[in-house]
Every structure is written in structure tokens, then in C-alpha cells.
Motif scaffolding. Structure first.
Motif, short mmCIF file in Angstrom:
data_model
loop_
_atom_site.label_atom_id
_atom_site.label_comp_id
_atom_site.label_asym_id
_atom_site.label_seq_id
_atom_site.Cartn_x
_atom_site.Cartn_y
_atom_site.Cartn_z
N ALA A 1 -103.25 -13.20 27.18
CA ALA A 1 -102.08 -13.85 26.59
C ALA A 1 -100.82 -13.04 26.84
N ALA A 2 -100.95 -11.71 26.78
CA ALA A 2 -99.82 -10.81 27.05
C ALA A 2 -100.28 -9.80 28.09
N PRO A 3 -100.29 -10.18 29.37
CA PRO A 3 -100.84 -9.30 30.41
C PRO A 3 -100.04 -8.02 30.57
N LEU A 4 -100.75 -6.97 30.95
CA LEU A 4 -100.11 -5.69 31.22
C LEU A 4 -99.14 -5.82 32.40
N LEU A 5 -99.58 -6.50 33.45
CA LEU A 5 -98.76 -6.70 34.65
C LEU A 5 -98.79 -8.19 35.00
N PRO A 6 -97.77 -8.95 34.59
CA PRO A 6 -97.73 -10.37 34.95
C PRO A 6 -97.73 -10.55 36.46
N LEU A 7 -98.79 -11.10 37.00
CA LEU A 7 -98.96 -11.17 38.45
C LEU A 7 -98.02 -12.16 39.11
N GLY B 1 -88.73 -4.39 32.91
CA GLY B 1 -89.68 -3.31 32.68
C GLY B 1 -90.83 -3.36 33.66
N THR B 2 -91.35 -4.57 33.92
CA THR B 2 -92.45 -4.72 34.87
C THR B 2 -92.03 -4.31 36.27
N ALA B 3 -90.85 -4.78 36.70
CA ALA B 3 -90.36 -4.42 38.03
C ALA B 3 -90.14 -2.92 38.15
N SER B 4 -89.61 -2.31 37.10
CA SER B 4 -89.40 -0.86 37.10
C SER B 4 -90.74 -0.13 37.21
N MET C 1 -90.23 8.04 33.45
CA MET C 1 -89.74 7.61 34.75
C MET C 1 -89.93 6.12 35.00
N CYS C 2 -90.99 5.55 34.44
CA CYS C 2 -91.35 4.18 34.81
C CYS C 2 -90.32 3.17 34.31
N ILE C 3 -89.59 3.49 33.25
CA ILE C 3 -88.62 2.52 32.72
C ILE C 3 -87.18 2.95 33.03
N GLY C 4 -87.02 3.91 33.95
CA GLY C 4 -85.69 4.35 34.33
C GLY C 4 -84.80 3.22 34.84
N PRO C 5 -85.22 2.47 35.86
CA PRO C 5 -84.39 1.36 36.34
C PRO C 5 -84.12 0.30 35.27
N ALA C 6 -85.10 0.04 34.39
CA ALA C 6 -84.88 -0.92 33.31
C ALA C 6 -83.82 -0.41 32.34
N LEU C 7 -83.81 0.90 32.07
CA LEU C 7 -82.77 1.48 31.22
C LEU C 7 -81.39 1.35 31.87
N TYR C 8 -81.33 1.56 33.18
CA TYR C 8 -80.05 1.37 33.88
C TYR C 8 -79.56 -0.07 33.69
N ALA D 1 -94.93 0.96 31.50
CA ALA D 1 -93.86 -0.03 31.67
C ALA D 1 -94.04 -1.18 30.68
N SER D 2 -95.29 -1.63 30.51
CA SER D 2 -95.57 -2.69 29.55
C SER D 2 -95.32 -2.20 28.12
N LEU D 3 -95.74 -0.96 27.83
CA LEU D 3 -95.53 -0.40 26.50
C LEU D 3 -94.05 -0.28 26.18
N GLY D 4 -93.24 0.06 27.19
CA GLY D 4 -91.80 0.16 26.98
C GLY D 4 -91.18 -1.16 26.56
N GLU D 5 -91.65 -2.26 27.16
CA GLU D 5 -91.14 -3.57 26.77
C GLU D 5 -91.54 -3.92 25.34
N ILE D 6 -92.66 -3.39 24.87
CA ILE D 6 -93.15 -3.71 23.53
C ILE D 6 -92.45 -2.86 22.46
#
Length: 470
Positions: A259-265, A398-401, A127-134, A77-82
Motif C-alpha cells: 500500500a505504501a511501497p518503499l520504492l514506487p516503481l 524523496g524517491t528520486a533523491s 545524503m540520500c535526501i540532499g536533492p530533496a532538501l534543495y 529516502a522513504s523514511l525521510g518522506e515519512i
């Protein structure tokens, strides 16, 4: 459905005509990757006999796929945003298609599990970025309806897997469960290159250390749970517990300082988001238990064929297909928490009714109970997913997805591990009994556990209603 392709002045997303092709890609891709998480379940007893392995070992054919997803979905999901959602989706789906052929050609359990793991990696990436693509394909005004379509496809595909698997097994051997993915996958990839919107991604660095810690923690948790079934190696089980705890703490520490977390908490600061995550985890754990356990009951204890066993699942996806679109549209107008809680209550009742099945159950008895489970799950998922995504900022799509996908995958993996534990314990405690008696005993316990987990989800979801009223 036609409203999804309408165009209004000021719409974001892509034009309506292009949306038609894009949604075909999304539906095909999502249905295939989700189906492969459950399509093999009905074949596990057959594969165990064919490869001459124990049933508890055969469960890892399903679990390897889900484990790969649980380990990597947040990273993807993080990679997809990048790098961009389109590029990741196409790359992941290409890996899924190639490794499907590898699964079909596997001569033994170890090879099959290795290919299943890499197949799971490809599925996780897509699958992980499906909702973000929608969210990039459809305008904001249609987001709820679009997510309803996605939830319907996910739930229906997951539930329909055993039925489709049984239909394939009626005319072909189990390797064809994987081989059918190849031609459909190639077609979907060709269409995806044409239809999916181009996005450059935000760029920046990828949190490699966070990805490694996340994967380690997830894998250790799954192996620790699975290790409970090993009566002779408690030291190994506690080692995995220790690894999971240390990796989780280090991951949290890393995400708070990177600085650029994988999953912003900070995404979990939203109570709406966090409680939606908990309810989703519990519901998918319960469904994972049921989908792994029931084939052993139907075939081992009741003596049904794989095809008949698959047919007994049919009311579940049929109910979801009927209810989920209605629930998705209702979620645009009514509080999602109320809708989700109502669905979860029905879902928990349905699982309890399945747990009450006797040693000899009629087809009718099984069918109507499965239908109730489908109604409850279908009414729960669409509103809950909308609640999760709408409570997250747009720049965290992307993170939420990724969180949504990992909860689904991790819940299913947890469910599969719990069934493996119960099957192993049943084999020890009922050593003198028949395989059918072992299957029936373990499955009934597993279904009661599933009902209890669904009840917990209902309680947590109900707390959201109280929070909204206060």
C-alpha cells in the motif's frame, strides 16, 4: 551564486537570507559524507601495511562505507518522506559524526570496518535526501542552479578526497582522516538545527519488509561480485548470486503490492528518468574503479609518496570545479541529454588515456590525463542530475533523491569490488613477480574496464538524444 538568495513575489522555498545558512549546512554535510567515500583511498596501502593485512582486504575499508549506503539509501529516502527530511538529515549526520570518532580509534581491520559500515549508514541517511532538501529550500525557478551547486559539491568532494587525504597524511597518521570529521560535524549539526526548514513529513507506515529485501539484495550483489576473487569457494559465490536474485524478485513483487511501497516503481515508467539512472550508474562505477585503483599504481608501481599520489589527483577536482557550475547553468537553457553525452564522451577518452600510462610515467603525463577526466565528468553530472529530478513528480522528490544517491553509492561500491577482484587475480597469476608489477598489471586492466563502462554510459546517453529528436 548571489541569484540563489534573491527573493521574488510568489516564490516557494524559504526566504533568501535563510537560504544562505541552509546552503552552508548542505555544502558542509554533503562534502563531508562524500569525501569519506574517497578520502581513505589514498591511505589504503598505508593502512594495509599498518594493520598487516592484504591489499585486497584493505579495499573493504572503502567498500564497507559504500556497501552500507547501497543497502539502505532507498529505505532512508522513504523514511525521510515519512518523518520529514530535516529530522532524518540531522539524525543521520549525528551518527556519521559519532562513528567517525570510532573509526579513528579502531585498533584493527575488523573494528575499523564495523565503524565504517555504521558511518556509511549515517552518511546514507543524510545524503540520500540532499536533492530533496534543495527542492524545499530553493524556489522552483532556481532549482536547476541549486542542483548544479549540489552536483558540483558531490563531484568535487568525491574527486578531491585523495588529495585532501594525502595532505592530512603528510602531517598526521591515517586515524586523523576520520578524526577531523568530529569538530566539523558538531558545528554542522548546530547550524542545521537553526537553518534547515521544518517539515512534518507525510506520515504513514514504513515498508519494513521492502527495506529488508532491498538491503539483502544489494548486499548479496556486492558480496557475489567480491566472491569472484575467491578461487577456492565457488559455492559461496553462487549462493550470494541466488540470494541476490531471490531478494530482488521478492522486492519487486513487494513494491508492486504494498500500500505504501518503499520504492514506487512507477517512477521508472519515465524513459528520461530510467536512462539517466543507467548513465549515472555506469559513470560512477568507472570513477569508483579509477579512484581505488590509481593509488596502488602511483604508490606501488611508480613509487610515489601518499602526498604525491594525492597531488596527482588534483587536476580531476579542479576541472570539475571549473566545468560543473557552467554545465549546471547551461542545463537550464539547453537539452541535458546533449550536454551529458558530450561530457561522458570526454570522460571515457580521459579514462582510456590513463589506461595507456606505461610502466614508468611522468608527473605531467598523469596530470593532463586526469584533467581530461575531470572535464568530462564535470560536464556530465550536473545536467544528468537535473534530468533525473525534473523528470520525477514533485511528490516523488524523496524517491528520486534516493535513487540518485543509491546509484552513485552502488556504482562506487561496484567499482571498488571490481578492483579487489583484479588485485586478487593479479596476485595469483603473477605470484613470482614483484608487488609493483602486480599493481601495474591489475590497475591497467581496471582502467580499461572503467573506460569501457564510461563508453557504455555514453552510448546509453546518446540514445536519449535520438529519443528527444524522434
Amino acid at each position: 551564486m548571489s541569484n540563489l538568495f534573491s527573493d521574488l513575489e510568489g516564490d516557494d522555498g524559504i526566504p533568501g537570507a535563510q537560504r544562505r545558512l541552509a546552503i552552508i549546512v548542505m555544502v558542509l554535510g554533503t562534502s563531508m559524507t562524500v569525501l569519506d567515500g574517497s578520502i581513505v583511498n589514498v591511505a589504503l596501502p598505508m593502512i594495509a601495511r599498518d594493520l598487516q593485512v592484504d591489499p585486497s582486504a584493505a579495499v573493504w575499508i572503502a567498500n564497507a562505507y559504500m556497501l552500507a549506503g547501497a543497502m539502505t539509501i532507498v529505505a532512508f529516502a522513504s523514511l525521510g518522506e515519512i518523518i520529514g527530511f530535516r529530522r532524518l538529515y540531522i539524525g543521520g549526520f549525528a551518527l556519521f559524526t559519532v562513528t567517525s570518532l570510532g573509526c579513528a580509534l579502531s585498533p584493527n581491520l575488523m573494528t575499523l570496518n564495523i565503524f565504517r559500515f555504521f558511518q556509511g549508514l549515517g552518511a546514507a541517511a543524510a545524503m540520500c535526501i540532499g536533492p530533496a532538501l534543495y527542492r524545499t529550500i530553493f524556489p522552483t525557478r532556481l532549482l536547476g542552479a541549486a542542483l548544479g551547486v549540489n552536483a558540483t559539491v558531490v563531484a568535487s568532494s568525491l574527486a578531491a578526497g585523495p588529495a585532501i587525504g594525502g595532505a592530512i597524511l603528510a602531517v598526521a597518521d591515517w586515524p586523523w582522516l576520520f578524526a577531523v570529521n568530529v569538530p566539523i560535524g558538531i558545528f554542522t549539526l548546530i547550524l542545521a538545527r537553526k537553518a534547515l526548514p521544518h517539515d512534518r513529513g507525510r506520515g504513514g507506515k514504513f515498508d519494513v519488509m521492502g527495506a529488508l529485501l532491498s538491503a539483502t539484495a544489494m548486499a548479496a550483489i556486492i558480496f557475489a561480485i567480491d566472491g569472484i576473487s575467491d578461487q577456492h569457494n565457488r559455492e559461496k559465490e553462487w549462493a550470494f548470486v541466488g540470494i541476490a536474485l531471490i531478494a530482488t524478485l521478492l522486492f519487486i513483487w513487494r513494491q508492486q503490492r504494498a500500500a505504501a511501497p518503499l520504492l514506487p516503481l512507477d517512477i521508472f515508467h519515465s524513459k528520461r528518468f530510467s536512462m539517466s539512472v543507467i548513465t549515472s550508474l555506469c559513470s560512477f562505477t568507472g570513477q569508483g574503479i579509477a579512484f581505488i585503483a590509481l593509488p596502488f599504481l602511483f604508490q606501488g608501481a611508480y613509487g610515489f609518496s601518499p602526498l604525491m599520489s594525492a597531488a596527482l589527483f588534483t587536476p580531476w577536482p579542479v576541472a570539475i570545479a571549473i566545468v560543473a557550475p557552467i554545465a549546471g547553468r547551461m542545463a537550464d537553457r539547453h537539452p541535458a541529454a546533449i550536454l551529458s553525452t558530450s561530457g561522458l564522451a570526454v570522460y571515457a577518452i580521459g579514462l582510456a588515456l590513463l589506461a595507456c600510462l606505461g610502466d614508468h610515467a611522468s608527473v605531467t603525463d598523469i596530470l593532463w590525463r586526469a584533467f581530461i577526466c575531470g572535464i568530462g565528468f564535470g560536464f556530465f553530472q550536473s545536467p544528468n542530475n537535473r534530468e533525473m529530478l525534473s523528470s520525477a513528480p514533485r511528490n516523488r522528490s524523496g524517491t528520486a533523491s534516493g535513487v540518485l544517491a543509491i546509484i552513485r553509492t552502488f556504482g562506487q561500491s561496484m567499482g571498488a569490488s571490481l578492483v579487489a577482484i583484479l588485485l586478487a587475480f593479479a596476485g595469483v597469476s603473477h605470484a613470482a613477480n614483484s608487488a609493483a608489477a602486480i599493481d601495474a598489471s591489475a590497475v591497467h586492466i581496471a582502467l580499461w574496464v572503467a573506460a569501457g563502462v564510461a563508453l557504455l554510459a555514453t552510448i546509453v546517453s546518446g540514445l536519449r538524444i535520438q529519443r528527444q529528436k524522434s
